[in-house]
Design an enzyme around this catalytic site. Structure first.
Site, short mmCIF file in Angstrom:
data_model
loop_
_atom_site.label_atom_id
_atom_site.label_comp_id
_atom_site.label_asym_id
_atom_site.label_seq_id
_atom_site.Cartn_x
_atom_site.Cartn_y
_atom_site.Cartn_z
N LYS A 115 0.83 -1.21 0.00
CA LYS A 115 0.00 0.00 0.00
C LYS A 115 0.86 1.25 0.00
O LYS A 115 0.53 2.24 -0.67
CB LYS A 115 -0.93 0.00 1.23
CG LYS A 115 -2.11 -0.95 1.10
CD LYS A 115 -3.27 -0.28 0.38
CE LYS A 115 -4.24 -1.23 -0.30
NZ LYS A 115 -4.83 -2.27 0.51
N LYS A 197 -5.19 -13.08 -11.69
CA LYS A 197 -6.46 -13.45 -11.07
C LYS A 197 -7.55 -12.47 -11.46
O LYS A 197 -7.29 -11.31 -11.73
CB LYS A 197 -6.32 -13.41 -9.53
CG LYS A 197 -5.51 -14.55 -8.96
CD LYS A 197 -5.75 -14.68 -7.46
CE LYS A 197 -5.38 -13.45 -6.66
NZ LYS A 197 -5.57 -13.65 -5.22
N LYS A 200 -11.05 -7.07 -8.55
CA LYS A 200 -11.94 -5.91 -8.59
C LYS A 200 -11.36 -4.76 -9.41
O LYS A 200 -12.08 -4.02 -10.03
CB LYS A 200 -12.17 -5.40 -7.16
CG LYS A 200 -13.10 -6.28 -6.35
CD LYS A 200 -13.22 -5.76 -4.92
CE LYS A 200 -14.04 -6.69 -4.06
NZ LYS A 200 -13.96 -6.36 -2.65
#
Ligand code: TRP
Length: 334
Positions: A115, A197, A200
Site C-alpha cells: 500500500k 487473477k 476488482k
C-alpha cells in the site's frame, strides 16, 4: 446458537461489485461453513476507510454487498451477518491491541508495504494498524477458524501474536485463531484474458460479476483470449485456456467438460463452441444469484431487519468478550 460449535469469523471490504473470484475464492466457502460452525461474517467498512474512498458511495456499496452475500447463499438466520461499524466494541478492543502491536512488525507487513508503494501520499496510522483492526474483528468473538486466502495468512499470524501477548500479560482470554480453508484448496479464477487473477481493480471486460446481465456474460466470455488451438496431442494448456476450462468445470456438466478435454487432447478443439457452451452454462449459474440479489435489495424492510438483527447478535457476542478483556486488564474502579 450452539455453543459447542467452533467459532468462525471472516470479513470482506465493501469496495466494488462481487465477482466470480470473490465467489469461488471466499463466499462459497462461507456458505458451506454456515451449518457446521458458529459463523460470523462481517462487512468491514472501517477497513475500507484506510484507503480514503469517496464515502458518498459507501452506503450503496455496503447495501449491495450485503444483498450479494445473501443472494450467494448466506442465510442471516444461519450465520451472524453484520456491518463492522455497527459494533463499536471492535474499536475498543482495537485500542487495547494497539498497545501490544509494535511499530517494527507493522512496518514489515507485506500488505502495508504494498500500500505504501501504491500510495505514498497516504501512509496513515490506520493503514499501518490495519492488521490490528483485523485482529480485533477476529478476537472480539474469540473465533478460531478464519477462512481467508493466502494473501491474508500473515495477518492471521499477527493476530495470534497479539492474542498470545494479551494472554501472557493479562490472562488467558483468547484461543489461537488460524487461517482455514473448507474442503479442498480454493479455486483460483483467472481473468478472462488469462493475465492474473480475476480482481476488482482490473478491466471490467475480463471479470465476470454476479451483477452482470445475461448479455454481458455472453459478450465477455465470447471475447475471452484463445488461440488457434494445440497442434500436438495432449499438450499442456496455456494459462488463458486453462482459465476457461476451470470455469467450465465449475458451471458445466461433467460430460461436457470431458468432451472438451478430449477435443483438446485430440487437437480438434473448437474454442468458439467451448465458449458458447460456457456462456450458456455461466448464464444459468449467475442469473438466479443476480435475481435473488436484486429482489432482496428491493425489499428495504428485510434489508434493515437483517442489518439490525446481525448487529444485535454480533454485539451480544462482542460485549461478552469485552467484559472479559476489561476485567483481565483491570479496568474496574468502582
Ligand atoms: N483484510 C481482509 C481482506 O482484505 C478483510 C478482513 C477484515 C478480514 N477483517 C477480517 C478477513 C477478519 C478475515 C478476518 O480481504
Amino acid at each position: 446458537m450452539n455453543q459447542k460449535k467452533e467459532i468462525v469469523l471472516s470479513g470482506i471490504r465493501p469496495t466494488g461489485f462481487v465477482h466470480l473470484g470473490n465467489y469461488f475464492g471466499a463466499i462459497r466457502n462461507w456458505v458451506n461453513m454456515q451449518r457446521e460452525f458458529n459463523c460470523f461474517y462481517c462487512i468491514v467498512d472501517w477497513h475500507s476507510l484506510t484507503t480514503h474512498p469517496d464515502t458518498r458511495e459507501l452506503p450503496a456499496n455496503v447495501i449491495r454487498l450485503l444483498s450479494e452475500l445473501i443472494g450467494s447463499g448466506l442465510d442471516p438466520d444461519q450465520c451472524v451477518l453484520y456491518i463492522q461499524s455497527d459494533v463499536p466494541e471492535i474499536a475498543e478492543l482495537y485500542l487495547y491491541l494497539n498497545m501490544l502491536a509494535y511499530k517494527g512488525e507493522l512496518d514489515k507487513t507485506t500488505t502495508f508495504k504494498d500500500k505504501v508503494r501504491q500510495n505514498p501520499d497516504n501512509v496513515n496510522a490506520g493503514l499501518l494498524t490495519y492488521p490490528v483492526l483485523q485482529s480485533a474483528d477476529i478476537l472480539i468473538h474469540r473465533a478460531v477458524k478464519v477462512p481467508v486466502g493466502k494473501d491474508q495468512e500473515q495477518h492471521i499470524e499477527m493476530t495470534r501474536n497479539f492474542a498470545e501477548r494479551f494472554n501472557h500479560r493479562y490472562g488467558e482470554i483468547f484461543p489461537m485463531p488460524y487461517a482455514f480453508n473448507y474442503g479442498e484448496d480454493l479455486i483460483k479464477i483467472m481473468s478472462l484474458d488469462g493475465k492474473g487473477k480475476m480482481s476488482k481493480s482490473e478491466n471490467q471486460m475480463n471479470t465476470l460479476y454476479l451483477a452482470d446481465e445475461d448479455d454481458a456474460i455472453r459478450k465477455k466470455i465470447m471475447r475471452a483470449t484463445t488461440d488457434s488451438g494445440p497442434v500436438v496431442p495432449h499438450s499442456p494448456k496455456p494459462d488463458y485456456i486453462e482459465g476457461l476450462y476451470t470455469l467450465l468445470r465449475i458451471v458445466s456438466e461433467p460430460a461436457v467438460v470431458d468432451k472438451f478435454e478430449a477435443d483438446y487432447n485430440a487437437c480438434t478443439i473448437r474454442y468458439g463452441d467451448l465458449k458458447k457452451q460456457l456462456a450458456e452454462d455461466m448464464v444459468r449459474f449467475i442469473t438466479p444469484i443476480r435475481q435473488k440479489t436484486e429482489s432482496i435489495r428491493a425489499d428495504e424492510k428485510y434489508m434493515r431487519m437483517v442489518m439490525e438483527q446481525g448487529a444485535a447478535k454480533a454485539r451480544t457476542s462482542a460485549k461478552a468478550t469485552l467484559q472479559l478483556v476489561r476485567d483481565a486488564i483491570g479496568l474496574k474502579y468502582y
